[in-house]
Design a protein around this motif. Structure first.
Motif, PDB file in Angstrom:
ATOM      1  N   ALA A 123      -7.726   8.571   4.490  1.00 19.12           N
ATOM      2  CA  ALA A 123      -7.893   7.136   4.549  1.00 19.12           C
ATOM      3  C   ALA A 123      -7.817   6.972   3.001  1.00 19.12           C
ATOM      4  O   ALA A 123      -7.199   6.697   2.708  1.00 19.12           O
ATOM      5  N   LEU A 124      -8.216   8.460   1.801  1.00 19.69           N
ATOM      6  CA  LEU A 124      -8.343   8.400   0.441  1.00 19.69           C
ATOM      7  C   LEU A 124      -7.219   8.308   0.455  1.00 19.69           C
ATOM      8  O   LEU A 124      -6.185   8.057  -0.862  1.00 19.69           O
ATOM      9  N   ALA A 125      -6.299   9.098   1.004  1.00 18.74           N
ATOM     10  CA  ALA A 125      -4.530   9.819   0.883  1.00 18.74           C
ATOM     11  C   ALA A 125      -3.966   8.606   1.352  1.00 18.74           C
ATOM     12  O   ALA A 125      -2.715   8.174   0.018  1.00 18.74           O
ATOM     13  N   ARG A 126      -4.209   7.332   1.852  1.00 16.99           N
ATOM     14  CA  ARG A 126      -3.249   6.722   2.250  1.00 16.99           C
ATOM     15  C   ARG A 126      -3.395   5.870   1.000  1.00 16.99           C
ATOM     16  O   ARG A 126      -2.961   4.963   0.762  1.00 16.99           O
ATOM     17  N   ALA A 127      -4.667   5.173   1.371  1.00 20.60           N
ATOM     18  CA  ALA A 127      -4.853   4.430  -0.774  1.00 20.60           C
ATOM     19  C   ALA A 127      -3.796   4.792  -1.407  1.00 20.60           C
ATOM     20  O   ALA A 127      -3.634   3.964  -2.088  1.00 20.60           O
ATOM     21  N   ILE A 128      -4.131   5.799  -1.659  1.00 20.54           N
ATOM     22  CA  ILE A 128      -3.730   6.595  -3.100  1.00 20.54           C
ATOM     23  C   ILE A 128      -2.021   6.602  -2.860  1.00 20.54           C
ATOM     24  O   ILE A 128      -1.049   6.116  -4.292  1.00 20.54           O
ATOM     25  N   THR A 129      -1.691   6.791  -1.508  1.00 24.08           N
ATOM     26  CA  THR A 129      -0.239   6.450  -1.768  1.00 24.08           C
ATOM     27  C   THR A 129       0.183   5.079  -1.637  1.00 24.08           C
ATOM     28  O   THR A 129       1.116   4.794  -2.632  1.00 24.08           O
ATOM     29  N   ARG A 130      -0.299   4.281  -0.695  1.00 20.63           N
ATOM     30  CA  ARG A 130      -0.064   2.970  -0.923  1.00 20.63           C
ATOM     31  C   ARG A 130      -0.037   2.372  -2.499  1.00 20.63           C
ATOM     32  O   ARG A 130       0.753   1.379  -2.663  1.00 20.63           O
ATOM     33  N   THR A 131      -1.614   3.162  -3.650  1.00 11.10           N
ATOM     34  CA  THR A 131      -1.647   2.620  -4.272  1.00 11.10           C
ATOM     35  C   THR A 131      -0.541   2.746  -5.936  1.00 11.10           C
ATOM     36  O   THR A 131       0.178   1.771  -6.518  1.00 11.10           O
ATOM     37  N   ALA A 132      -0.236   3.837  -5.352  1.00 13.83           N
ATOM     38  CA  ALA A 132       0.842   4.233  -5.970  1.00 13.83           C
ATOM     39  C   ALA A 132       2.658   3.516  -5.672  1.00 13.83           C
ATOM     40  O   ALA A 132       3.250   3.859  -7.309  1.00 13.83           O
ATOM     41  N   GLU A 133       2.914   3.744  -4.305  1.00 13.38           N
ATOM     42  CA  GLU A 133       3.940   2.928  -3.714  1.00 13.38           C
ATOM     43  C   GLU A 133       4.472   1.292  -5.205  1.00 13.38           C
ATOM     44  O   GLU A 133       5.330   1.103  -5.218  1.00 13.38           O
ATOM     45  N   ALA A 134       2.790   0.564  -5.287  1.00 13.47           N
ATOM     46  CA  ALA A 134       2.827  -0.329  -5.725  1.00 13.47           C
ATOM     47  C   ALA A 134       3.715  -1.006  -6.501  1.00 13.47           C
ATOM     48  O   ALA A 134       4.006  -1.515  -7.769  1.00 13.47           O
ATOM     49  N   HIS A 135       3.477   0.418  -7.596  1.00 15.85           N
ATOM     50  CA  HIS A 135       3.676   0.459  -9.536  1.00 15.85           C
ATOM     51  C   HIS A 135       4.479   2.164  -9.473  1.00 15.85           C
ATOM     52  O   HIS A 135       4.865   1.925 -10.672  1.00 15.85           O
ATOM     53  N   ALA A 136       5.238   2.880  -8.340  1.00 20.85           N
ATOM     54  CA  ALA A 136       6.115   3.398  -8.725  1.00 20.85           C
ATOM     55  C   ALA A 136       6.727   3.439  -9.390  1.00 20.85           C
ATOM     56  O   ALA A 136       7.545   4.271 -10.067  1.00 20.85           O
ATOM     57  N   ALA A 137       8.114   2.542  -9.123  1.00 19.58           N
ATOM     58  CA  ALA A 137       8.655   1.171  -9.624  1.00 19.58           C
ATOM     59  C   ALA A 137       9.164   1.091 -11.371  1.00 19.58           C
ATOM     60  O   ALA A 137       9.812   1.285 -11.998  1.00 19.58           O
TER      61      ALA A 137
END
Length: 262
Positions: free
Chosen positions: A78-92
């Motif tokens: 769950a933590l890994a998925r949350a980190i991924t979701r958050t990273a995708e929100a500002h990776a660009a």
């Protein structure tokens, strides 16, 4: 379930970088708590357009939703998925490879009818009380075990021990860090109550030596979460000039306490 949640900024003129949530699923069986302590960045930047409160709100919100909506997914996942979701929100827009890209410590607990799962990453604390009154501290103590020389400057920390093997870990942009968390499962019947504290509140134990972890838990249970934060603030003010206890630490830090009776 009885819950107390207190979160106060160290500086009332600056946004609180902590995040806290306690939930009771619609089924009425079990619950979760999530506590994050955002890492205050150095003055020379983070490579990110967003603030630490933006990050902790995003990560904390995602982690809370995932731990509730996916009860069969392990907390590390769950933590890994949350980190991924958050990273995708500002990776660009942001340099997520920067060593000080916004990041946070993490405490999660999730309980059901039979078990209580926990996850601790970095220097926030989870305290668990048994039905007999025994208190167990569930900690990730890697940061406290590092030699003082490795923490002398931000540059040394970032280049040698932050999110590195042999150092300490925080949730930032790499979901692989979730596998580094301290985790476990306890029988639900062995837990009567629990408390999660960011390091602004754990100062009661770790800086000011008012008592041990069991004393801290009993203080919260008897006096309340707000009383613990108030006591820490009083001790900080008393030490502001002498710096006997705080030394190089900031005078006031964001402080969060979540107390839950199951």
């Amino acid at each position: 379930m009885h819950t107390e949640l207190v979160s106060e900024p160290g500086d009332p003129t600056y946004p609180n970088e902590d995040f806290a949530a306690a939930t009771l699923p619609a089924s009425g069986q079990g619950g979760t708590l999530v506590v994050l302590d955002g890492v205050t960045p150095p003055r020379d930047g983070t490579g990110c357009l967003h603030s630490v409160p933006w990050y902790t709100s995003r990560l904390g919100g995602a982690l809370t939703e995932l731990t509730v909506s996916l009860p069969d997914v392990p907390l590390q996942e769950a933590l890994a998925r949350a980190i991924t979701r958050t990273a995708e929100a500002h990776a660009a827009t942001c340099d997520l490879s920067h060593p000080r890209t916004p990041q946070a410590t993490v405490v999660v607990a999730r309980w059901g009818v039979e078990t209580l799962e926990y996850l601790v990453l970095s220097d926030s604390a989870l305290l668990v009380e048994s039905p007999e009154g025994a208190v167990t501290s569930l900690l990730d103590d890697r940061l406290s075990r590092l030699p003082r020389s490795s923490l002398a400057t931000d540059a040394i920390v970032d280049s040698t021990v932050r999110n590195k093997e042999g150092g300490f870990y925080t949730a930032a942009a790499d979901p692989a860090v979730a596998a580094r968390a301290v985790t476990g499962v306890l029988p639900r019947g062995d837990v009567r109550a629990l408390a999660a504290l960011t390091d602004g509140a754990t100062r009661w134990v770790e800086k000011f030596r008012e008592g041990d972890w069991a004393d801290c838990f009993r203080f919260v249970r008897k006096e309340g979460a707000q009383a613990l934060v108030d006591r820490v603030r009083m001790l900080e003010r008393a030490d502001a000039e002498e710096r006997r206890y705080l030394r190089r630490s900031k005078t006031h830090d964001d402080a969060t306490v979540v107390y839950v009776e199951l």
